[in-house]
Every structure is written in structure tokens, then in C-alpha cells.
Write a protein that holds these residues in place. Structure first.
Motif, PDB file in Angstrom:
ATOM      1  N   VAL A 194       0.682  -0.890   0.042  1.00  0.00           N
ATOM      2  CA  VAL A 194      -0.102  -0.123  -0.314  1.00  0.00           C
ATOM      3  C   VAL A 194       1.011   1.364   0.227  1.00  0.00           C
ATOM      4  CG1 VAL A 194      -1.783   1.627   1.615  1.00  0.00           C
ATOM      5  CG2 VAL A 194      -1.443  -1.226   1.137  1.00  0.00           C
ATOM      6  N   ARG A 195       0.432   1.645  -0.749  1.00  0.00           N
ATOM      7  CA  ARG A 195       1.484   3.095  -1.179  1.00  0.00           C
ATOM      8  C   ARG A 195       0.670   4.351  -0.384  1.00  0.00           C
ATOM      9  NH1 ARG A 195       3.937   7.266  -0.413  1.00  0.00           N
ATOM     10  NH2 ARG A 195       5.635   8.259  -2.126  1.00  0.00           N
ATOM     11  N   LEU A 196       1.482   4.295   1.022  1.00  0.00           N
ATOM     12  CA  LEU A 196       0.405   5.269   1.586  1.00  0.00           C
ATOM     13  C   LEU A 196       0.441   7.304   0.891  1.00  0.00           C
ATOM     14  CD1 LEU A 196       0.972   4.529   5.548  1.00  0.00           C
ATOM     15  CD2 LEU A 196      -0.564   3.631   3.637  1.00  0.00           C
ATOM     16  N   VAL A 197      -0.854   8.080   1.025  1.00  0.00           N
ATOM     17  CA  VAL A 197      -0.295   9.503   1.564  1.00  0.00           C
ATOM     18  C   VAL A 197      -0.204   9.992   2.514  1.00  0.00           C
ATOM     19  CG1 VAL A 197      -2.325   8.696  -1.177  1.00  0.00           C
ATOM     20  CG2 VAL A 197      -3.133   9.357   0.948  1.00  0.00           C
ATOM     21  N   PRO A 198       0.152  11.671   2.287  1.00  0.00           N
ATOM     22  CA  PRO A 198       0.704  12.398   3.418  1.00  0.00           C
ATOM     23  C   PRO A 198      -0.578  12.250   4.394  1.00  0.00           C
ATOM     24  CG  PRO A 198       1.796  13.300   1.193  1.00  0.00           C
ATOM     25  CD  PRO A 198       0.285  12.308   0.782  1.00  0.00           C
ATOM     26  N   THR A 199      -1.606  12.279   4.229  1.00  0.00           N
ATOM     27  CA  THR A 199      -2.759  12.628   4.733  1.00  0.00           C
ATOM     28  C   THR A 199      -3.057  10.633   5.345  1.00  0.00           C
ATOM     29  OG1 THR A 199      -4.345  11.656   3.326  1.00  0.00           O
ATOM     30  CG2 THR A 199      -4.223  14.228   4.269  1.00  0.00           C
ATOM     31  N   VAL A 200      -1.820  10.425   6.354  1.00  0.00           N
ATOM     32  CA  VAL A 200      -2.384   9.058   6.350  1.00  0.00           C
ATOM     33  C   VAL A 200      -2.273   8.821   7.864  1.00  0.00           C
ATOM     34  CG1 VAL A 200       0.458   9.553   7.957  1.00  0.00           C
ATOM     35  CG2 VAL A 200       0.319   7.211   6.799  1.00  0.00           C
ATOM     36  N   ARG A 201      -2.302   9.420   8.736  1.00  0.00           N
ATOM     37  CA  ARG A 201      -3.711   9.262   9.508  1.00  0.00           C
ATOM     38  C   ARG A 201      -5.547   9.104   9.014  1.00  0.00           C
ATOM     39  NH1 ARG A 201      -0.036  12.974  12.830  1.00  0.00           N
ATOM     40  NH2 ARG A 201       0.747  12.089  14.544  1.00  0.00           N
ATOM     41  N   ARG A 202      -5.613  10.156   7.990  1.00  0.00           N
ATOM     42  CA  ARG A 202      -7.405  10.182   8.032  1.00  0.00           C
ATOM     43  C   ARG A 202      -7.075   8.601   7.051  1.00  0.00           C
ATOM     44  NH1 ARG A 202      -8.331  14.557   3.731  1.00  0.00           N
ATOM     45  NH2 ARG A 202      -8.280  15.662   6.043  1.00  0.00           N
ATOM     46  N   GLY A 226       9.162  21.543   3.382  1.00  0.00           N
ATOM     47  CA  GLY A 226       8.382  21.090   2.514  1.00  0.00           C
ATOM     48  C   GLY A 226       8.975  20.493   1.625  1.00  0.00           C
ATOM     49  N   ASN A 227       9.462  20.655   0.056  1.00  0.00           N
ATOM     50  CA  ASN A 227       9.267  19.518  -1.115  1.00  0.00           C
ATOM     51  C   ASN A 227      10.348  19.156  -0.736  1.00  0.00           C
ATOM     52  OD1 ASN A 227       6.863  19.704  -1.918  1.00  0.00           O
ATOM     53  ND2 ASN A 227       7.880  21.222  -3.795  1.00  0.00           N
ATOM     54  N   VAL A 228      11.696  19.485   0.245  1.00  0.00           N
ATOM     55  CA  VAL A 228      12.511  18.421   0.674  1.00  0.00           C
ATOM     56  C   VAL A 228      12.416  16.867   1.187  1.00  0.00           C
ATOM     57  CG1 VAL A 228      14.711  19.036   2.053  1.00  0.00           C
ATOM     58  CG2 VAL A 228      13.457  20.854   1.201  1.00  0.00           C
ATOM     59  N   VAL A 229      11.592  16.412   1.784  1.00  0.00           N
ATOM     60  CA  VAL A 229      11.500  15.513   2.412  1.00  0.00           C
ATOM     61  C   VAL A 229      10.196  15.251   1.514  1.00  0.00           C
ATOM     62  CG1 VAL A 229      10.212  14.777   4.357  1.00  0.00           C
ATOM     63  CG2 VAL A 229      11.076  16.479   4.875  1.00  0.00           C
ATOM     64  N   ALA A 230      10.614  14.549   1.340  1.00  0.00           N
ATOM     65  CA  ALA A 230       9.725  13.328   0.099  1.00  0.00           C
ATOM     66  C   ALA A 230       8.790  13.118   0.528  1.00  0.00           C
ATOM     67  CB  ALA A 230      10.702  12.100  -0.960  1.00  0.00           C
ATOM     68  N   ASP A 231       7.578  12.858  -0.383  1.00  0.00           N
ATOM     69  CA  ASP A 231       5.801  12.200   0.223  1.00  0.00           C
ATOM     70  C   ASP A 231       6.323  11.177   1.299  1.00  0.00           C
ATOM     71  OD1 ASP A 231       4.525  14.638  -0.884  1.00  0.00           O
ATOM     72  OD2 ASP A 231       4.067  12.802  -2.159  1.00  0.00           O
ATOM     73  N   GLY A 232       7.396  10.083   0.594  1.00  0.00           N
ATOM     74  CA  GLY A 232       7.864   8.425   1.154  1.00  0.00           C
ATOM     75  C   GLY A 232       7.767   8.496   2.314  1.00  0.00           C
ATOM     76  N   TYR A 233       8.812   9.135   2.886  1.00  0.00           N
ATOM     77  CA  TYR A 233       9.390   9.641   3.949  1.00  0.00           C
ATOM     78  C   TYR A 233       8.591  10.348   4.921  1.00  0.00           C
ATOM     79  CZ  TYR A 233      13.285  11.144   6.814  1.00  0.00           C
ATOM     80  OH  TYR A 233      14.708  11.231   8.174  1.00  0.00           O
ATOM     81  N   LYS A 234       7.330  11.754   3.938  1.00  0.00           N
ATOM     82  CA  LYS A 234       6.310  12.325   5.783  1.00  0.00           C
ATOM     83  C   LYS A 234       5.516  11.163   5.741  1.00  0.00           C
ATOM     84  CE  LYS A 234       6.825  16.835   2.653  1.00  0.00           C
ATOM     85  NZ  LYS A 234       5.925  17.581   1.950  1.00  0.00           N
ATOM     86  N   ASP A 235       4.967   9.926   4.948  1.00  0.00           N
ATOM     87  CA  ASP A 235       4.158   9.098   5.623  1.00  0.00           C
ATOM     88  C   ASP A 235       5.290   8.275   6.602  1.00  0.00           C
ATOM     89  OD1 ASP A 235       2.898   9.621   3.373  1.00  0.00           O
ATOM     90  OD2 ASP A 235       3.412   8.189   1.998  1.00  0.00           O
ATOM     91  N   TYR A 236       6.660   7.959   6.179  1.00  0.00           N
ATOM     92  CA  TYR A 236       6.489   6.747   6.956  1.00  0.00           C
ATOM     93  C   TYR A 236       6.964   8.167   8.539  1.00  0.00           C
ATOM     94  CZ  TYR A 236       9.807   4.257   9.421  1.00  0.00           C
ATOM     95  OH  TYR A 236      10.310   3.666  10.706  1.00  0.00           O
ATOM     96  N   ILE A 237       7.764   8.805   8.581  1.00  0.00           N
ATOM     97  CA  ILE A 237       7.464   9.758   9.600  1.00  0.00           C
ATOM     98  C   ILE A 237       5.899   9.815  10.769  1.00  0.00           C
ATOM     99  CG2 ILE A 237       8.353  12.405  10.439  1.00  0.00           C
ATOM    100  CD1 ILE A 237       9.985  12.201   8.676  1.00  0.00           C
ATOM    101  N   GLY A 238       4.743  10.382  10.100  1.00  0.00           N
ATOM    102  CA  GLY A 238       3.749  10.557  10.551  1.00  0.00           C
ATOM    103  C   GLY A 238       3.462   9.176  10.958  1.00  0.00           C
ATOM    104  N   LEU A 239       3.784   7.069  10.869  1.00  0.00           N
ATOM    105  CA  LEU A 239       3.367   5.952  10.989  1.00  0.00           C
ATOM    106  C   LEU A 239       4.821   6.340  12.170  1.00  0.00           C
ATOM    107  CD1 LEU A 239       3.821   3.605   7.970  1.00  0.00           C
ATOM    108  CD2 LEU A 239       1.649   4.376   9.553  1.00  0.00           C
ATOM    109  N   GLU A 240       5.522   6.406  12.457  1.00  0.00           N
ATOM    110  CA  GLU A 240       6.676   6.328  13.486  1.00  0.00           C
ATOM    111  C   GLU A 240       6.118   7.121  14.580  1.00  0.00           C
ATOM    112  OE1 GLU A 240      11.217   6.414  12.713  1.00  0.00           O
ATOM    113  OE2 GLU A 240      10.212   8.372  12.670  1.00  0.00           O
ATOM    114  N   GLU A 241       5.530   8.375  14.111  1.00  0.00           N
ATOM    115  CA  GLU A 241       5.222   9.135  15.563  1.00  0.00           C
ATOM    116  C   GLU A 241       4.113   8.570  16.089  1.00  0.00           C
ATOM    117  OE1 GLU A 241       5.882  13.202  16.270  1.00  0.00           O
ATOM    118  OE2 GLU A 241       7.601  12.335  15.804  1.00  0.00           O
TER     119      GLU A 241
END
Length: 292
Positions: free
Chosen positions: A4-12, A94-109
Motif C-alpha cells: 500500500v502506497r500511503l499518502v501524506p494524510t496518513v492518519r486519515r 516542504g518538498n525537501v522531505v519526499a512524500d514517502g518519507y513524510k508518510d513514514y515519519i507520520g507512522l513513526e510518530e
């Protein structure tokens, strides 16, 4: 393999996916639930597909249509609904952090624990700033120096979850198995870099929520030889997620059978690695032989 490729609104997305699963398990249709909730059918569909917000006050009422009465499940879903629209600190980069990395940080949090097998690098949660900057610059040579510095800063900020007692589940529990070859990296530009990094690893082993093992070079064959991975676990009722990394970033595995394969694989990796005390002595020995 189900991915599953998660999107930035990972909690939603996690909230919507869980609600869809519970509805399907209850054997009720979107139309039937929408009628009971006095909603337009498109509203529930949008919620399940992470395209609409679910008010916290509606969570328990919605779950009653699925015959969900477990207070822990209801509370967990209410918490996720409350936080679903919140933006994380990492979005300011911003865009320095790739979408996939944002997804992972959101999960990690949101995670309760993370189990990591590291084959080529010190895990990001255990990296010093100097090590992070050198590794980011070396593995992503297309990045400008400012972007490298920003990503190293993000990596350091992530590490706050290891000591943050205000988190709902307390500090993140981290179990990292690191291949011995990773500890022997030598920086031509910064001879003392690894000594500082190894000292940091030793310091981190003092944390009660930290387990670090070393996979020796002469270890028997084990599942980690195929590649590195993260097992990210959450409080009930959220399912475990696997993160696989490659040169282009990472992707997630969430299928039940696939997750079980990686969890079983990590147990075999732990068994093949050096015990905790021996691992600490190995790190110390390598550190003492490293230039200061």
C-alpha cells in the motif's frame, strides 16, 4: 506481495481503512449505514477513502452500526479522528522531505515500537548529525548542500520520540539489529566521525526503551541477508506496518501474511545476532580501534 502506497494524510487513510474493514466485517452496506446515520451515501464513501473528515462526535455512533462496543477501539478511533487533519512538524520542510518519507515519519510518530534490521547504514533514529549529513550527501548526490543539511535536521528531530515521555505510549521502543560491517565505516573527510557515532550508540543502549544488537560478519544465514526492513507496531487496534527501503525511498507492506513473514524473519535475525551485552562489547571494541 500486497503493498500500500500511503499518502501524506496518513492518519486519515488509516482511519478510513479501519472503518471500511469494520463495516465489511459487520456485513453492512454503505447505503444502510448512511441511512442510519442520516448521511448522504457519498459522505461515508469519502470518509473511507480519506477524502472527508469524520467528526469525533460521530465516531461512536458510526461504530454502533458495526456492532463495535470495545471501549479501547472506540477511544483509539476517536483519537485518530481528532488528529486526522493535523499536520506534522515535518511538513514545514516542504518538498525537501519526499512524500514517502513524510508518510513514514507520520507512522513513526504514532508507533508504539519499531524493530529495524540495518544492513548498510546506522538507523536514522540512532545517527549523529555528522554521520547523517555525510550519509545523506553520499547516498543522494543530486541534493544541494542546504537540502542535505535540512534532511539531517529532520533526522535529528525524529529522534525526539525516543525520549518523549509525553507520547500516549511513552518513548518509542526501538529494537535495532545492525550488521557489524556498518560499524566499520570509515570517513575519509572526517576520521573521527565513526568514533563519535559509535559512542552515541553506546550511550543509547543505556535507555530502557532501547535494544541494540550487532549481527556478526560470521553469522549463519538469516532473513536479513535479503535486505533491510522496519517493523512498525502500533497500539491496538492498528495493524503492524512493514517499511522496505531502497535507493528511491521506501514503500509499505500491510497484508497480514506479509507482515507475519517479516515479524517471523526479525525473530530469526535476533537469534542470529550477538546477545545485547556481547553487542555492546563489540561496538566498544570497534570504537576503541577507530581514530579519535
Amino acid at each position: 506481495m500486497a503493498t500500500v502506497r500511503l499518502v501524506p494524510t496518513v492518519r486519515r487513510r488509516r482511519l478510513g481503512g479501519t472503518l471500511r474493514r469494520l463495516r465489511n466485517e459487520a456485513g453492512v452496506s454503505i447505503d444502510a449505514v448512511s441511512e442510519g446515520m442520516a448521511w448522504d451515501p457519498s459522505k461515508l464513501s469519502r470518509i473511507e477513502n480519506a477524502k472527508a473528515h469524520l467528526p469525533v462526535k460521530d465516531v461512536a455512533r458510526l461504530l454502533s452500526h458495526y456492532k463495535v462496543t470495545d471501549s479501547a477501539v472506540i477511544t483509539a478511533l476517536e483519537g485518530l479522528a481528532q488528529d486526522a487533519n493535523k499536520t506534522g512538524w515535518w511538513t514545514t520542510y516542504g518538498n525537501v522531505v519526499a512524500d514517502g518519507y513524510k508518510d513514514y515519519i507520520g507512522l513513526e510518530e504514532d508507533a508504539a515500537s519499531t524493530h529495524i534490521y540495518a544492513q548498510g547504514l546506522i538507523p536514522g533514529l540512532l545517527q549523529t548529525g555528522a554521520y547523517a549529513r555525510e550519509i545523506i550527501a553520499g547516498t543522494a548526490p543530486h541534493l544541494a548542500p542546504d537540502d542535505v543539511a535540512a534532511l539531517a535536521e529532520v533526522r535529528k528531530k525524529r529522534q525526539a520520540i525516543l525520549t518523549d515521555s509525553s507520547r500516549p505510549n511513552g518513548p518509542l521502543k526501538l529494537w535495532a539489529v545492525i550488521h557489524e560491517a556498518v560499524l566499520s565505516y570509515r570517513s575519509a573527510a572526517q576520521p573521527s566521525l565513526m568514533r563519535e557515532q559509535l559512542r552515541h550508540l553506546l550511550d543509547m543502549t543505556d535507555l530502557p526503551n532501547m535494544t541494540i544488537q550487532v549481527m556478526p560478519k560470521d553469522a549463519p544465514a538469516h532473513p536479513g541477508m535479503v535486505g533491510p526492513f522496519h517493523v512498525v507496531r502500533f497500539p491496538s487496534p492498528w495493524p503492524t506496518v512493514i517499511n522496505l527501503e531502497n535507493i528511491r525511498g521506501g514503500y509499505f507492506v500491510e497484508g497480514t501474511d506479509d507482515v507475519q513473514a517479516f515479524e517471523s524473519g526479525f525473530e530469526l535475525i535476533v537469534a542470529a545476532a550477538l546477545p545485547v551485552d556481547d553487542s555492546r562489547e563489540t561496538i566498544k571494541k570497534i570504537m576503541e580501534g577507530t581514530p579519535s
